[in-house]
Design a protein around this motif. Structure first.
Motif, PDB file in Angstrom:
ATOM      1  N   SER A  39      27.612  73.595  37.033  1.00  0.00           N
ATOM      2  CA  SER A  39      27.930  73.027  35.718  1.00  0.00           C
ATOM      3  C   SER A  39      28.070  74.091  34.642  1.00  0.00           C
ATOM      4  N   ARG A  40      27.102  74.975  34.562  1.00  0.00           N
ATOM      5  CA  ARG A  40      27.124  75.987  33.499  1.00  0.00           C
ATOM      6  C   ARG A  40      28.139  77.092  33.771  1.00  0.00           C
ATOM      7  N   LEU A  41      28.143  77.610  35.027  1.00  0.00           N
ATOM      8  CA  LEU A  41      29.049  78.717  35.354  1.00  0.00           C
ATOM      9  C   LEU A  41      30.404  78.240  35.888  1.00  0.00           C
ATOM     10  N   GLY A  42      30.507  76.974  36.274  1.00  0.00           N
ATOM     11  CA  GLY A  42      31.766  76.436  36.801  1.00  0.00           C
ATOM     12  C   GLY A  42      32.145  77.022  38.161  1.00  0.00           C
ATOM     13  N   LEU A  43      31.134  77.367  38.962  1.00  0.00           N
ATOM     14  CA  LEU A  43      31.377  77.977  40.268  1.00  0.00           C
ATOM     15  C   LEU A  43      30.809  77.074  41.355  1.00  0.00           C
ATOM     16  N   SER A  44      31.079  77.444  42.613  1.00  0.00           N
ATOM     17  CA  SER A  44      30.556  76.662  43.738  1.00  0.00           C
ATOM     18  C   SER A  44      29.563  77.502  44.539  1.00  0.00           C
ATOM     19  N   SER A  45      29.008  76.910  45.552  1.00  0.00           N
ATOM     20  CA  SER A  45      28.061  77.633  46.404  1.00  0.00           C
ATOM     21  C   SER A  45      28.748  78.738  47.200  1.00  0.00           C
ATOM     22  N   TYR A  46      30.072  78.719  47.260  1.00  0.00           N
ATOM     23  CA  TYR A  46      30.817  79.759  47.983  1.00  0.00           C
ATOM     24  C   TYR A  46      31.157  80.958  47.103  1.00  0.00           C
ATOM     25  N   ASP A  47      30.820  80.889  45.813  1.00  0.00           N
ATOM     26  CA  ASP A  47      31.194  81.956  44.881  1.00  0.00           C
ATOM     27  C   ASP A  47      30.105  83.001  44.667  1.00  0.00           C
ATOM     28  N   PHE A  48      29.038  82.944  45.424  1.00  0.00           N
ATOM     29  CA  PHE A  48      27.981  83.944  45.334  1.00  0.00           C
ATOM     30  C   PHE A  48      28.368  85.193  46.128  1.00  0.00           C
ATOM     31  N   PRO A  49      27.800  86.355  45.761  1.00  0.00           N
ATOM     32  CA  PRO A  49      27.969  87.523  46.638  1.00  0.00           C
ATOM     33  C   PRO A  49      27.408  87.180  48.019  1.00  0.00           C
ATOM     34  N   MET A  50      28.124  87.595  49.046  1.00  0.00           N
ATOM     35  CA  MET A  50      27.726  87.254  50.408  1.00  0.00           C
ATOM     36  C   MET A  50      27.579  88.501  51.271  1.00  0.00           C
ATOM     37  N   LYS A  51      26.736  88.380  52.285  1.00  0.00           N
ATOM     38  CA  LYS A  51      26.636  89.375  53.343  1.00  0.00           C
ATOM     39  C   LYS A  51      27.299  88.747  54.563  1.00  0.00           C
ATOM     40  N   CYS A  52      28.285  89.442  55.096  1.00  0.00           N
ATOM     41  CA  CYS A  52      29.045  88.872  56.204  1.00  0.00           C
ATOM     42  C   CYS A  52      28.966  89.777  57.427  1.00  0.00           C
ATOM     43  N   ARG A  54      48.553  82.067  67.609  1.00  0.00           N
ATOM     44  CA  ARG A  54      48.561  82.313  66.153  1.00  0.00           C
ATOM     45  C   ARG A  54      47.802  81.215  65.410  1.00  0.00           C
ATOM     46  N   ARG A  55      48.016  79.964  65.829  1.00  0.00           N
ATOM     47  CA  ARG A  55      47.322  78.839  65.195  1.00  0.00           C
ATOM     48  C   ARG A  55      45.808  78.968  65.389  1.00  0.00           C
ATOM     49  N   ILE A  56      45.402  79.279  66.610  1.00  0.00           N
ATOM     50  CA  ILE A  56      43.978  79.436  66.911  1.00  0.00           C
ATOM     51  C   ILE A  56      43.391  80.586  66.101  1.00  0.00           C
ATOM     52  N   GLU A  57      44.122  81.700  66.015  1.00  0.00           N
ATOM     53  CA  GLU A  57      43.638  82.857  65.258  1.00  0.00           C
ATOM     54  C   GLU A  57      43.518  82.527  63.776  1.00  0.00           C
ATOM     55  N   ALA A  58      44.511  81.837  63.219  1.00  0.00           N
ATOM     56  CA  ALA A  58      44.464  81.468  61.798  1.00  0.00           C
ATOM     57  C   ALA A  58      43.262  80.561  61.521  1.00  0.00           C
ATOM     58  N   GLU A  59      43.022  79.589  62.396  1.00  0.00           N
ATOM     59  CA  GLU A  59      41.878  78.696  62.229  1.00  0.00           C
ATOM     60  C   GLU A  59      40.560  79.468  62.324  1.00  0.00           C
ATOM     61  N   TYR A  60      40.499  80.397  63.260  1.00  0.00           N
ATOM     62  CA  TYR A  60      39.291  81.201  63.445  1.00  0.00           C
ATOM     63  C   TYR A  60      38.960  81.973  62.177  1.00  0.00           C
ATOM     64  N   TRP A  61      39.947  82.705  61.634  1.00  0.00           N
ATOM     65  CA  TRP A  61      39.673  83.535  60.454  1.00  0.00           C
ATOM     66  C   TRP A  61      39.379  82.689  59.223  1.00  0.00           C
ATOM     67  N   GLU A  62      40.017  81.532  59.130  1.00  0.00           N
ATOM     68  CA  GLU A  62      39.731  80.641  58.001  1.00  0.00           C
ATOM     69  C   GLU A  62      38.265  80.180  58.051  1.00  0.00           C
ATOM     70  N   LYS A  63      37.790  79.822  59.233  1.00  0.00           N
ATOM     71  CA  LYS A  63      36.400  79.401  59.386  1.00  0.00           C
ATOM     72  C   LYS A  63      35.442  80.563  59.153  1.00  0.00           C
ATOM     73  N   MET A  64      35.779  81.724  59.675  1.00  0.00           N
ATOM     74  CA  MET A  64      34.866  82.857  59.604  1.00  0.00           C
ATOM     75  C   MET A  64      34.711  83.412  58.194  1.00  0.00           C
ATOM     76  N   GLU A  65      35.693  83.184  57.321  1.00  0.00           N
ATOM     77  CA  GLU A  65      35.577  83.659  55.936  1.00  0.00           C
ATOM     78  C   GLU A  65      34.315  83.121  55.273  1.00  0.00           C
ATOM     79  N   LYS A  66      33.912  81.907  55.655  1.00  0.00           N
ATOM     80  CA  LYS A  66      32.735  81.299  55.033  1.00  0.00           C
ATOM     81  C   LYS A  66      31.568  81.190  55.998  1.00  0.00           C
ATOM     82  N   LYS A  67      31.835  80.901  57.238  1.00  0.00           N
ATOM     83  CA  LYS A  67      30.749  80.623  58.174  1.00  0.00           C
ATOM     84  C   LYS A  67      30.072  81.872  58.711  1.00  0.00           C
ATOM     85  N   ALA A  68      30.699  83.016  58.604  1.00  0.00           N
ATOM     86  CA  ALA A  68      30.100  84.248  59.126  1.00  0.00           C
ATOM     87  C   ALA A  68      29.370  85.006  58.025  1.00  0.00           C
ATOM     88  N   CYS A  69      29.030  84.302  56.959  1.00  0.00           N
ATOM     89  CA  CYS A  69      28.401  84.940  55.808  1.00  0.00           C
ATOM     90  C   CYS A  69      27.165  84.151  55.366  1.00  0.00           C
TER      91      CYS A  69
END
Length: 195
Positions: free
Chosen positions: A101-114, A146-161
């Motif tokens: 509410s105050r910062l207008g960010l989500s739980s994905y906008d924090f600094p992450m360790k991946c 290519r489809r499998i790879e794209a899905e993998y990297w899309e998931k890993m951007e958030k789930k591997a952190c």
């Protein structure tokens, strides 16, 4: 020879530590089994997963695990103390409100360790080899790979952190937030500020 055993040996070619686990264990969740029994040095994550299970049983699923991790980290660094589960939940809600509410960010906008990119790359390569050799028993089309790879990297951007607690709690907005929380804490009469 069993296909599962072949898979374990295939993965051992690429990784030093391969653990096999029985996911049929009905007493604990797959997630708890993985983090509490399958991964060394994941004690904080294990504890959070167990707490999340308790919380979900109380229908408290609206709060992201990220906010709970930050509250737990603040407690570990003596930036916050909790006198009860209710007080902990209140602080978690305040963290979520501040971020969203105050910062207008989500739980994905924090600094992450991946996980490092080369580890993720190796995981993907092993996964693809497993798909080709064991699951499909035939080559995949270029488009399918290519489809499998794209899905993998899309998931890993958030789930591997995981949230980088130290980096988060050094940000000026969170230093100020926890200082303010200590100074104005009225929710818990037994709260004792760290010196």
């Amino acid at each position: 020879e069993n296909e599962s055993y072949k898979s374990v040996y295939n993965f051992r070619e690429y990784f030093d530590n391969v653990v096999t686990m029985d996911y049929e264990d009905s007493e604990i969740s797959v997630t708890e089994n993985l983090f509490c029994h399958g991964m060394d040095n994941a004690t904080n994550t294990c504890e959070h997963v167990r707490q999340e299970t308790v919380d979900s049983n109380r229908n408290n699923t609206a709060v992201s695990l990220t906010y709970k991790t930050i509250a737990y980290g603040a407690n570990q660094l003596e930036l916050a103390n909790f006198c009860s589960e209710t007080h902990f939940d209140q602080v978690v809600q305040k963290i979520q409100n501040h971020q969203e509410s105050r910062l207008g960010l989500s739980s994905y906008d924090f600094p992450m360790k991946c996980l490092e990119h080369d580890i993720l790359e190796r995981m993907f390569e092993v996964s693809m080899e497993h798909r080709r050799n064991i699951l499909y028993h035939s080559p995949l089309s270029v488009d399918e790979e290519r489809r499998i790879e794209a899905e993998y990297w899309e998931k890993m951007e958030k789930k591997a952190c995981d949230p980088d607690i130290e980096a988060i709690l050094e940000l000026p907005t969170w230093v100020k937030f926890f200082d303010h929380l200590k100074q104005n804490e009225a929710d818990c009469p037994t709260y004792v500020a760290s010196s």
